[in-house]
Design a protein around this motif. Structure first.
Motif, PDB file in Angstrom:
ATOM      1  N   VAL A   1       0.828  -1.198   0.000  1.00  0.00           N
ATOM      2  CA  VAL A   1       0.000   0.000   0.000  1.00  0.00           C
ATOM      3  C   VAL A   1       0.872   1.263   0.000  1.00  0.00           C
ATOM      4  O   VAL A   1       0.474   2.296  -0.537  1.00  0.00           O
ATOM      5  CB  VAL A   1      -0.983  -0.033   1.193  1.00  0.00           C
ATOM      6  CG1 VAL A   1      -0.246   0.023   2.500  1.00  0.00           C
ATOM      7  CG2 VAL A   1      -2.029   1.051   1.089  1.00  0.00           C
ATOM      8  N   ALA A   2       2.082   1.162   0.546  1.00  0.00           N
ATOM      9  CA  ALA A   2       2.979   2.336   0.539  1.00  0.00           C
ATOM     10  C   ALA A   2       3.429   2.695  -0.884  1.00  0.00           C
ATOM     11  O   ALA A   2       3.252   3.843  -1.304  1.00  0.00           O
ATOM     12  CB  ALA A   2       4.167   2.100   1.470  1.00  0.00           C
TER      13      ALA A   2
ATOM     14  N   SER B   1       0.429   4.291  -2.954  1.00  0.00           N
ATOM     15  CA  SER B   1       0.131   5.710  -2.749  1.00  0.00           C
ATOM     16  C   SER B   1       1.308   6.602  -3.156  1.00  0.00           C
ATOM     17  O   SER B   1       1.126   7.662  -3.749  1.00  0.00           O
ATOM     18  CB  SER B   1      -0.276   5.972  -1.298  1.00  0.00           C
ATOM     19  OG  SER B   1       0.521   5.226  -0.421  1.00  0.00           O
ATOM     20  N   PHE B   2       2.516   6.123  -2.852  1.00  0.00           N
ATOM     21  CA  PHE B   2       3.719   6.904  -3.168  1.00  0.00           C
ATOM     22  C   PHE B   2       3.845   7.100  -4.685  1.00  0.00           C
ATOM     23  O   PHE B   2       4.113   8.210  -5.168  1.00  0.00           O
ATOM     24  CB  PHE B   2       4.940   6.163  -2.604  1.00  0.00           C
ATOM     25  CG  PHE B   2       6.187   6.982  -2.462  1.00  0.00           C
ATOM     26  CD1 PHE B   2       6.279   8.287  -2.915  1.00  0.00           C
ATOM     27  CD2 PHE B   2       7.308   6.424  -1.843  1.00  0.00           C
ATOM     28  CE1 PHE B   2       7.451   9.014  -2.766  1.00  0.00           C
ATOM     29  CE2 PHE B   2       8.485   7.141  -1.688  1.00  0.00           C
ATOM     30  CZ  PHE B   2       8.548   8.434  -2.149  1.00  0.00           C
TER      31      PHE B   2
ATOM     32  N   ILE C   1       1.274   9.617  -6.051  1.00  0.00           N
ATOM     33  CA  ILE C   1       1.666  11.005  -5.768  1.00  0.00           C
ATOM     34  C   ILE C   1       2.816  11.431  -6.675  1.00  0.00           C
ATOM     35  O   ILE C   1       2.845  12.550  -7.191  1.00  0.00           O
ATOM     36  CB  ILE C   1       2.059  11.145  -4.278  1.00  0.00           C
ATOM     37  CG1 ILE C   1       0.813  10.993  -3.407  1.00  0.00           C
ATOM     38  CG2 ILE C   1       2.734  12.480  -4.017  1.00  0.00           C
ATOM     39  CD1 ILE C   1       1.120  10.735  -1.955  1.00  0.00           C
TER      40      ILE C   1
END
Lengths: 234, 100
Positions: A20-21, A24-25, A28
């Protein structure tokens, strides 16, 4: 191959809960890239070739400064120098790989691949398939997530209203917290944070990260020097 | 599909700089033993760089950013990365709305 498959699955199972990191990273990173003037293709190409989000975002901050060619490299180096330390440590554990496997591993090294290999090494030999099980999903997510962020980010007319620009800071805070908790980290953090703020306010728009980081590193060296001197005293 | 020579050049330079960091570690640093002072300096690099990014972004932009940064740090003490990211974005958006 069955053993390789098992190794791949071992790595994949370890990386699954943290995916999940990068999702999202990467989103962005894609949104920020187009916001800074890259095309969706260029943003995706950058993620595929650089494969290091912190360095990409930091480089984009200085993309249009004078002497950008130098500043983007300083940005990438200052945030990615940790890979030198990680690669040095991983290299010692993958000497049995073929040269191609070794270079693929080094060229795509990430924080999770490094950390999980270190832990794996405590109990058994690290294999190429084990590291692939960690790196392949991260790489695919990284590239596709950047593309998604680049395409969808265009639709958001004011990303700051949604706080999207601050997602980057959220990532950095999450990365920094384990380091901040270590003993001896506080003086280093205070030195680098204070000097970086001073440098930014003094007008070093693009170099303040580098200047602040050097102050923190100098503080760490000074502390080690004083500790060594104390140890010498009778 | 647009490709700008300026962007492509910078992308290439960032790629080279990043790859060099990974390669230098594997080729050079795996063979060199660092002394106590230089290894302490090297080990401090991640925390020094991360703090130099975070502190100005949180403390020089205004009150919404400062409050949201504080909230993200507190949440991060317990919560995983993904939660910290969402909390950071949501709290800065809320603070900008309330204070801005």
């Amino acid at each position: 191959m069955t053993a390789g498959k098992q190794e791949f699955l071992d790595g994949f199972r370890l990386v699954l809960p943290i995916l999940v990191a990068p999702i999202s990273f990467s989103f962005i990173t894609g949104a920020t890239s187009v916001q800074k003037g890259l095309s969706a293709f260029e943003a995706t190409l950058m993620s595929a070739s650089v494969f290091a989000g912190g360095g990409q975002l930091l480089a984009l901050e200085v993309w249009y400064e004078p002497q950008a060619w130098l500043l983007v490299m300083l940005a990438a180096i200052s945030i990615n120098v940790r890979f030198a330390l990680q690669a040095a440590s991983v290299q010692r554990k993958i000497n049995h790989f073929t040269p191609l496997q070794r270079w693929l591993t080094i060229a795509t090294l990430t924080d999770p691949a490094w950390g999980m290999s270190e832990v794996r090494h405590l109990s058994r030999q690290v294999t190429f398939w084990f590291i692939s099980g960690i790196t392949v999903p991260i790489y695919l997510i990284w590239v596709l997530g950047t593309l998604a962020g680049a395409l969808l980010g265009k639709l958001i007319d004011d990303p700051t209203r949604l706080g999207l620009d601050f997602g980057f800071i959220g990532i950095f805070i999450a990365l920094a917290l384990p380091f901040w908790k270590r003993t001896g980290a506080l003086p280093v953090a205070v030195a680098s944070g204070a000097v970086a703020i001073a440098a930014k306010l003094a007008g070093f728009a693009a170099l303040y990260v580098f200047i602040g980081a050097m102050a923190g590193v100098a503080m760490a060296g000074l502390m080690a020097h004083r500790k060594a001197k104390r140890a010498q005293m009778p | 599909m647009t490709m700008d020579p300026y962007n492509l050049t910078l992308i290439l330079l960032v790629t080279l700089a990043t790859f060099t960091m990974r390669a230098v570690g594997a080729v050079v640093m795996a063979r060199v033993e660092l002394g106590p002072i230089s290894s302490a300096a090297f080990e401090a690099m991640p925390v020094a760089v991360l703090t130099a990014v975070i502190a100005p972004a949180v403390l020089t932009q205004g009150l919404p950013e400062a409050i949201a940064g504080g909230i993200a740090v507190l949440v991060g003490l317990k919560a995983p990365t993904a939660v910290v990211i969402v909390v950071a974005m949501a709290s800065v958006a809320a603070m900008r709305h309330l204070l801005g």
